[in-house]
Scaffold this motif. Structure first.
Motif, mmCIF file in Angstrom:
data_model
loop_
_atom_site.group_PDB
_atom_site.id
_atom_site.type_symbol
_atom_site.label_atom_id
_atom_site.label_comp_id
_atom_site.label_asym_id
_atom_site.label_seq_id
_atom_site.Cartn_x
_atom_site.Cartn_y
_atom_site.Cartn_z
ATOM 1 N N CYS A 76 52.133 43.088 37.640
ATOM 2 C CA CYS A 76 51.907 41.730 38.166
ATOM 3 C C CYS A 76 51.293 40.800 37.133
ATOM 4 C CB CYS A 76 51.051 41.771 39.427
ATOM 5 S SG CYS A 76 52.007 42.225 40.886
ATOM 6 N N ASN A 120 48.515 36.216 35.600
ATOM 7 C CA ASN A 120 48.039 37.415 36.279
ATOM 8 C C ASN A 120 47.865 37.113 37.766
ATOM 9 O OD1 ASN A 120 46.829 39.741 37.172
ATOM 10 N ND2 ASN A 120 45.269 39.817 35.575
ATOM 11 N N ASN A 135 47.243 39.571 40.088
ATOM 12 C CA ASN A 135 46.576 40.690 40.762
ATOM 13 C C ASN A 135 45.454 40.213 41.680
ATOM 14 O OD1 ASN A 135 47.552 43.491 39.790
ATOM 15 N ND2 ASN A 135 47.527 42.258 37.922
ATOM 16 N N LYS A 169 46.238 40.172 45.468
ATOM 17 C CA LYS A 169 46.260 41.379 46.300
ATOM 18 C C LYS A 169 45.174 41.265 47.367
ATOM 19 C CE LYS A 169 47.925 44.670 42.829
ATOM 20 N NZ LYS A 169 47.590 45.909 42.077
ATOM 21 N N CYS A 206 52.144 42.384 45.248
ATOM 22 C CA CYS A 206 52.024 43.525 44.335
ATOM 23 C C CYS A 206 51.447 44.772 45.014
ATOM 24 C CB CYS A 206 51.178 43.160 43.117
ATOM 25 S SG CYS A 206 51.876 41.805 42.161
ATOM 26 N N THR A 236 56.490 44.620 41.186
ATOM 27 C CA THR A 236 55.342 44.154 40.395
ATOM 28 C C THR A 236 55.770 43.465 39.105
ATOM 29 O OG1 THR A 236 55.146 46.305 39.301
ATOM 30 C CG2 THR A 236 53.870 45.980 41.319
#
Length: 314
Positions: A31, A41, A43, A46, A66, A102
């Protein structure tokens, strides 16, 4: 000499450890994306709880980024062990809009995450649910932002199979990437801490069980003499362990040297000797035959012997 050998082994171990660490740092994190000198990025999007929003027809749309959704799916037409990235809760079943992916892509007008291999599309053969999540950089959006369905095909909510979702968030903006140098520094600090911890533990154990020290005297020491003695002891301990393994292997090899490797049985020569040694009746029988032969020769040598033998033949 022992100190030099131990230091060389330690340097080799550290080099291998650092090599694996650099390989791990070189791999792209899921990701994330490098594009034209910028680093992205996602992430941070999440979530422990799925993002919920509505389709144009009013059905609930559950999506995560992701990772698989936390919402329990039902009647999706897919196996239970697949990682579902998003689903639409329709009237009589859940429709999966794609599995977890991802890998980010840069498309106009922003980052895109493509999800595919979802539920079978209604009334279509070999066509499965899919969706395109477009992330737009918007620094004015505080927090994660909220995804919105901007199109679906077909337009009928109950027949829709492909979705396009737009998501405005500041997490889609370029961010500073942790460089290789900073990552290497962090890795080296962690490595040094691990080595220091091992040195403290081994030094304390050496002082207590080898030098028989007690109280504060058994605590780790970092003097050059103590480190040298500890290194020599560890090398001797390692050599002793290697020698024990080798001697055990040699004893096992000698014990199995007379075995037939194909059948794992004794060889024919050894088996014959063992049977002869274990059968005393055969030895007695051989002795009786030898005595009878000697007696027959003695009697056959004289007249009386000849007459005796003739009588036996008659």
């Amino acid at each position: 000499m022992l100190y030099a050998d131990g230091l060389s082994a330690l340097l080799w171990a550290i080099s291998i450890f650092l090599g694996f660490g650099l390989m791990a740092l070189a791999d792209d994190t899921p990701c994330t994306l490098h594009h034209e000198g910028n680093y992205y990025n996602l992430n941070s999007l999440k979530a422990s709880q799925d993002y919920e929003f509505k389709t144009p027809g009013g059905h609930s749309f559950y999506l995560n980024v992701c990772r698989r959704v936390t919402t329990e799916p039902w009647s999706t037409g897919l196996p239970d062990n697949v990682d579902i990235a998003g689903l639409v809760r329709k009237d009589h079943h859940d429709f999966v809009v794609g599995l977890v992916n991802t890998t980010l892509e840069m498309r106009d007008p922003g980052l895109m995450l493509h999800l595919s291999n979802g539920s079978p599309c209604p009334g279509e053969n070999n066509l499965y649910g899919s969706s395109s999540i477009i992330f737009l950089c918007d620094a004015s959006v505080y927090g994660a932002g909220k995804p919105v369905v901007i199109s679906q095909f077909p337009e009928d909510d109950n027949q829709a199979c492909q979705y396009t979702v737009e998501w405005r968030t500041h997490f889609a903006c370029p961010t500073g990437e942790r460089g290789l140098i900073s990552g290497l520094i962090v890795f080296l600090v962690i490595t040094v801490m691990i080595i220091l911890m091992l040195l403290i533990v081994s030094s304390t154990l050496y002082s207590r069980f080898v030098l028989k020290k007690r109280g504060f005297d058994q605590l780790a020491q970092f003097s050059k003499i103590h480190v040298l003695k500890l290194t020599e002891f560890c090398m001797e301990l390692l050599r002793s362990a290697v020698d024990n393994v080798r001697s055990s292997t040699n004893r096992w090899a000698r014990s199995t040297g007379d075995l037939n490797p194909a059948s794992h049985q004794w060889s024919s020569r050894d088996e014959e000797q063992a049977m002869m040694a274990a059968d005393p009746l055969e030895d007695d029988h051989d002795q009786e035959l030898q005595d009878t032969t000697m007696w027959g020769n003695d009697t056959a040598g004289g007249p009386q012997g000849a007459e005796f033998l003739g009588t036996i033949r008659s």
